[in-house]
Design a protein around this motif. Structure first.
Motif, mmCIF file in Angstrom:
data_model
loop_
_atom_site.group_PDB
_atom_site.id
_atom_site.type_symbol
_atom_site.label_atom_id
_atom_site.label_comp_id
_atom_site.label_asym_id
_atom_site.label_seq_id
_atom_site.Cartn_x
_atom_site.Cartn_y
_atom_site.Cartn_z
ATOM 1 N N ALA A 147 37.181 -7.999 18.536
ATOM 2 C CA ALA A 147 38.646 -7.834 18.545
ATOM 3 C C ALA A 147 38.793 -7.060 19.820
ATOM 4 C CB ALA A 147 39.100 -7.302 17.304
ATOM 5 N N GLY A 148 39.139 -7.377 20.903
ATOM 6 C CA GLY A 148 39.586 -6.753 22.037
ATOM 7 C C GLY A 148 38.092 -6.190 22.422
ATOM 8 N N ALA A 149 38.184 -4.940 22.698
ATOM 9 C CA ALA A 149 36.771 -4.202 22.974
ATOM 10 C C ALA A 149 36.024 -3.774 21.896
ATOM 11 C CB ALA A 149 37.204 -2.942 23.774
ATOM 12 N N VAL A 157 40.630 -17.063 18.054
ATOM 13 C CA VAL A 157 42.143 -17.228 17.924
ATOM 14 C C VAL A 157 42.611 -16.116 18.842
ATOM 15 C CG1 VAL A 157 44.006 -16.980 16.488
ATOM 16 C CG2 VAL A 157 41.989 -17.591 15.450
ATOM 17 N N ALA A 158 43.466 -16.913 19.860
ATOM 18 C CA ALA A 158 44.080 -16.045 21.057
ATOM 19 C C ALA A 158 45.727 -16.129 20.854
ATOM 20 C CB ALA A 158 43.660 -16.708 22.343
ATOM 21 N N ARG A 172 44.994 -9.468 21.788
ATOM 22 C CA ARG A 172 45.253 -11.092 22.458
ATOM 23 C C ARG A 172 44.320 -11.928 21.898
ATOM 24 N NH1 ARG A 172 50.456 -10.501 23.426
ATOM 25 N NH2 ARG A 172 50.803 -9.148 25.041
ATOM 26 N N GLU A 173 42.710 -11.529 21.327
ATOM 27 C CA GLU A 173 42.017 -12.556 20.870
ATOM 28 C C GLU A 173 41.109 -11.835 20.018
ATOM 29 O OE1 GLU A 173 38.888 -15.474 22.825
ATOM 30 O OE2 GLU A 173 39.368 -13.885 24.155
ATOM 31 N N THR A 222 42.652 -15.139 8.730
ATOM 32 C CA THR A 222 43.142 -13.836 8.305
ATOM 33 C C THR A 222 43.078 -12.664 8.974
ATOM 34 O OG1 THR A 222 42.018 -14.593 6.168
ATOM 35 C CG2 THR A 222 42.574 -12.331 6.338
ATOM 36 N N LEU A 223 42.317 -12.124 10.029
ATOM 37 C CA LEU A 223 42.127 -11.180 10.840
ATOM 38 C C LEU A 223 43.372 -11.580 11.800
ATOM 39 C CD1 LEU A 223 38.368 -10.679 11.476
ATOM 40 C CD2 LEU A 223 40.076 -9.520 9.857
#
Length: 76
Positions: free
Chosen positions: A10-12, A68-69, A49-50, A39-40
């Motif tokens: 998730a991100g970095a 998912v983005a 963003r992703e 869910t996340l």
């Protein structure tokens, strides 16, 4: 039953799954990963963003990846 591991990016941030789940096969792992990423996404996409869930098998080989983005486009 084979064991699958569901690592989240998730991100970095990278969050490996140390325990995994025993499931019937890759199709069941795909279903589990789909539910997890959705869910996340509901909780985290307003801030990120992703989000990606990567599924590894018992030998820790990458078997599939779901993302998912959120895309934002500005128009004048």
């Amino acid at each position: 039953m084979p064991r699958f591991y569901f690592d989240v990016r998730a991100g970095a941030e990278s969050m490996p799954d140390p325990e995994g789940l025993e499931l019937d096969g890759l199709e069941a792992a795909e279903h589990e990963a789909t539910q997890t990423v959705l869910t996340l996404g509901r909780d985290w996409l307003p801030c990120l963003r992703e989000i990606c869930v990567e599924v590894r098998d018992e030998q820790h080989r990458l078997r599939l990846s779901l993302s998912v983005a959120l895309t934002v486009a500005y128009f004048e």
